[in-house]
Design a protein around this motif. Structure first.
Motif, PDB file in Angstrom:
ATOM      1  N   PHE A 152       0.826  -1.211   0.000  1.00  0.00           N
ATOM      2  CA  PHE A 152       0.000   0.000   0.000  1.00  0.00           C
ATOM      3  C   PHE A 152       0.860   1.261   0.000  1.00  0.00           C
ATOM      4  O   PHE A 152       0.468   2.295  -0.521  1.00  0.00           O
ATOM      5  N   ARG A 204      -3.259  -3.873  -7.775  1.00  0.00           N
ATOM      6  CA  ARG A 204      -2.212  -2.978  -8.257  1.00  0.00           C
ATOM      7  C   ARG A 204      -1.550  -3.648  -9.462  1.00  0.00           C
ATOM      8  O   ARG A 204      -1.661  -4.849  -9.656  1.00  0.00           O
ATOM      9  N   GLY A 243      -8.230  -2.573   6.712  1.00  0.00           N
ATOM     10  CA  GLY A 243      -9.522  -2.526   6.014  1.00  0.00           C
ATOM     11  C   GLY A 243      -9.790  -1.228   5.262  1.00  0.00           C
ATOM     12  O   GLY A 243     -10.637  -1.194   4.365  1.00  0.00           O
TER      13      GLY A 243
HETATM   14  C1  HEM Z   1     -16.557   0.946   5.656  1.00  0.00           C
HETATM   15  C2  HEM Z   1     -16.482   1.844   4.694  1.00  0.00           C
HETATM   16  C3  HEM Z   1     -15.291   2.014   3.802  1.00  0.00           C
HETATM   17  C4  HEM Z   1     -14.311   1.121   3.446  1.00  0.00           C
HETATM   18  C5  HEM Z   1     -14.169  -0.327   3.874  1.00  0.00           C
HETATM   19  C6  HEM Z   1     -13.408   1.815   2.550  1.00  0.00           C
HETATM   20  C7  HEM Z   1     -12.256   1.240   2.012  1.00  0.00           C
HETATM   21  C8  HEM Z   1     -11.324   1.928   1.264  1.00  0.00           C
HETATM   22  C9  HEM Z   1     -10.065   1.386   0.829  1.00  0.00           C
HETATM   23  C10 HEM Z   1      -9.555  -0.030   1.118  1.00  0.00           C
HETATM   24  C11 HEM Z   1      -9.416   2.350   0.133  1.00  0.00           C
HETATM   25  C12 HEM Z   1      -8.016   2.249  -0.500  1.00  0.00           C
HETATM   26  C13 HEM Z   1      -8.091   1.999  -1.983  1.00  0.00           C
HETATM   27  C14 HEM Z   1      -6.739   1.667  -2.580  1.00  0.00           C
HETATM   28  O1  HEM Z   1      -5.722   1.605  -1.867  1.00  0.00           O
HETATM   29  O2  HEM Z   1      -6.687   1.451  -3.805  1.00  0.00           O
HETATM   30  C15 HEM Z   1     -10.290   3.513   0.106  1.00  0.00           C
HETATM   31  C16 HEM Z   1     -10.004   4.691  -0.544  1.00  0.00           C
HETATM   32  C17 HEM Z   1     -10.900   5.750  -0.602  1.00  0.00           C
HETATM   33  N1  HEM Z   1     -12.076   5.904   0.088  1.00  0.00           N
HETATM   34 FE1  HEM Z   1     -12.910   4.547   1.309  1.00  0.00          FE
HETATM   35  N2  HEM Z   1     -13.863   3.097   2.368  1.00  0.00           N
HETATM   36  C18 HEM Z   1     -14.996   3.269   3.125  1.00  0.00           C
HETATM   37  C19 HEM Z   1     -15.744   4.417   3.253  1.00  0.00           C
HETATM   38  C20 HEM Z   1     -15.510   5.582   2.574  1.00  0.00           C
HETATM   39  C21 HEM Z   1     -16.305   6.779   2.673  1.00  0.00           C
HETATM   40  C22 HEM Z   1     -17.491   6.969   3.623  1.00  0.00           C
HETATM   41  C23 HEM Z   1     -15.775   7.682   1.793  1.00  0.00           C
HETATM   42  C24 HEM Z   1     -16.192   9.099   1.479  1.00  0.00           C
HETATM   43  C25 HEM Z   1     -17.139   9.742   2.042  1.00  0.00           C
HETATM   44  C26 HEM Z   1     -14.633   7.053   1.161  1.00  0.00           C
HETATM   45  C27 HEM Z   1     -13.818   7.648   0.224  1.00  0.00           C
HETATM   46  C28 HEM Z   1     -12.631   7.113  -0.243  1.00  0.00           C
HETATM   47  C29 HEM Z   1     -11.760   7.801  -1.193  1.00  0.00           C
HETATM   48  C30 HEM Z   1     -12.002   9.183  -1.797  1.00  0.00           C
HETATM   49  C31 HEM Z   1     -10.677   6.938  -1.429  1.00  0.00           C
HETATM   50  C32 HEM Z   1      -9.505   7.163  -2.387  1.00  0.00           C
HETATM   51  C33 HEM Z   1      -8.278   7.628  -1.682  1.00  0.00           C
HETATM   52  C34 HEM Z   1      -7.074   7.714  -2.585  1.00  0.00           C
HETATM   53  O3  HEM Z   1      -7.015   7.038  -3.618  1.00  0.00           O
HETATM   54  O4  HEM Z   1      -6.185   8.505  -2.259  1.00  0.00           O
HETATM   55  N3  HEM Z   1     -14.507   5.785   1.658  1.00  0.00           N
HETATM   56  N4  HEM Z   1     -11.442   3.232   0.831  1.00  0.00           N
END
Ligand code: HEM
Length: 398
Positions: A48, A290, A340
């Motif tokens: 990561f 990835r 997670g």
């Molecule tokens: C239980 C709920 C959630 C889980 C399990 C989750 C999980 C993840 C994971 C694993 C990533 C990393 C993706 C990667 O490394 O390719 C991620 C990225 C992201 N999540 Fe969440 N997410 C959750 C809730 C949310 C919520 C509520 C929002 C916005 C309101 C959100 C917005 C984002 C955004 C914008 C990214 C991209 C970050 C980046 O690429 O720099 N997520 N999420």
């Protein structure tokens, strides 16, 4: 053994399955996924963090898919290319800055009362109890209403979002983006652009204090019109189904484990810590993909440029080198360094919001209903290499 993230045992008994798999090394080739798998906590975390050797970039794939297609489809591709999760630095850094600035712990804490009001209103709709599908009546609408609120949209817009999101999903989740039927994707993109375009315009003229306001008026950097629409659609996508699935999975576990319900009732102050354990054992994201950017060695294996690798969150979260008794659900586990929400460069920007929603929803539901029991057998787990969940979740509440 050849590891398979999607096999039955990996889904139903991850601690045993990955515990055994880890004996064969922290990084292994999977014939089933036709990709490398990072399995140990240390290798998943390192993966990561390493945006240079392991790329998240998808804009090239999308651009190739758009070749020879309509102007409208190019706009859809432009919108997805503004999703930071599909980009590597420096584009990722530029796209993430203003959104990160809007999701500070302080900004999320300011949302507590709003989230509580949304949770209370959702429960009011089944206040008389009886048999309730907690997925449909609670875990699905609550995160959607929270996202609508943070973007400054009206509650009624939720239904419209859903249809458009499903249509855009055809492109986001396509194995071969070049082959998707473009008509529904183009229609949904046009709807999103016009809908969020209006909201963005309104925020420019009269800042409402919403998360969208903070993104539009960020002093960290300016995003183009399409990048702003991209940020909105990513928040919608990233924040809805994931949080729904976390809640649904937590409720499914609780329906099978009255002892855990009992504990939570006696220790409501421990709910936030318990949510971390639900994320560890039943987090919605099982792995993240990835692409190997340069040939290199990782975990004793030679990874070649262009190969795929999955960072197996589910395996890392059951690594006995990091978690004592990884197969046990311990709601008091602290520290709980589960992966997670990812880690490092792309660490989830909505993590604190998801934690707030899940904690508020669990605590309030158990406080409102002294009886919380399964109404029939709990649904089987449905899973893929990347995600999993259970539905319906039928509970008898009183
Ligand atoms: C239980 C709920 C959630 C889980 C399990 C989750 C999980 C993840 C994971 C694993 C990533 C990393 C993706 C990667 O490394 O390719 C991620 C990225 C992201 N999540 Fe969440 N997410 C959750 C809730 C949310 C919520 C509520 C929002 C916005 C309101 C959100 C917005 C984002 C955004 C914008 C990214 C991209 C970050 C980046 O690429 O720099 N997520 N999420």
């Amino acid at each position: 053994m050849t590891v398979d993230l999607a096999c039955r045992e990996a889904i139903t008994r991850p601690a045993e399955y990955f515990g055994r798999a880890l004996d064969d090394g922290p990084v292994q080739w999977s014939d089933a996924q036709h990709a490398w798998l990072a399995l140990s906590h240390a290798e998943v975390e390192a993966g990561f963090r390493d945006g240079e050797l392991l790329s998240a970039e998808r804009s090239g794939v999308f651009a190739r898919a758009a070749r020879g297609r309509s102007e409208a489809f190019t706009r859809a591709v432009d919108m997805l290319s503004a999703w930071m999760n599909f980009r590597d630095p420096p584009a990722h850094t530029r796209l993430r800055g203003p959104v990160k600035g809007a999701f500070t712990p302080r900004a999320v804490a300011a949302f507590e009362a709003r989230v509580q009001a949304i949770v209370d209103a959702a429960i009011d709709r089944f206040a008389d109890g009886g048999v309730v599908d907690l997925n449909e009546s609670f875990a699905h609408p609550v995160p959607a209403l929270v996202i609508a609120a943070i973007l400054g949209a009206d509650e009624g817009d939720r239904e419209r979002f859903q249809g458009w999101s499903d249509d855009i999903g055809r492109l986001v989740f396509a194995m071969e983006p070049g082959k998707v039927d473009e008509a529904p994707v183009n229609r949904a993109t046009a709807e999103f652009v016009s809908f969020f375009g209006r909201l963005i315009e309104r925020e420019r003229a009269e800042p409402s204090g919403s998360v969208l306001s903070a993104i539009v008026h960020s002093d960290i950097g300016e995003l183009s019109e399409m990048e702003l629409v991209g940020a909105c659609t990513l928040i919608l996508f990233g924040g809805h189904e994931t949080t729904t699935t976390l809640l649904t999975n937590a409720f499914s576990i609780l329906l099978e484990r009255p002892d855990l319900v009992d504990w939570l009732r006696r220790h409501p102050e421990g709910t936030a810590t318990a949510v971390e354990e639900f994320m560890r054992v039943a987090g919605p994201a099982r792995s993240m993909p990835r692409k190997v950017a340069k040939t290199h060695e990782r975990g004793g294996q030679l990874l070649r440029e262009g190969q795929n690798i999955f960072l197996a969150i589910v395996s890392a979260n059951h690594d006995p080198a990091v978690f004592t008794d990884p197969g046990e659900i311990d709601l008091t586990r602290d520290p709980n360094p589960h992966l997670g929400f990812g880690w490092g460069l792309h660490f989830c920007l909505g993590a604190n919001l998801a934690r707030l929603e899940a904690t508020t929803a669990l605590r309030t539901l158990l406080a409102r209903f002294p009886r919380f029991e399964p109404a029939g057998p709990v649904a089987e787990v449905r899973a893929s290499a990347m995600g999993f969940g259970r539905r319906p979740v039928l509970a008898r509440l009183r």
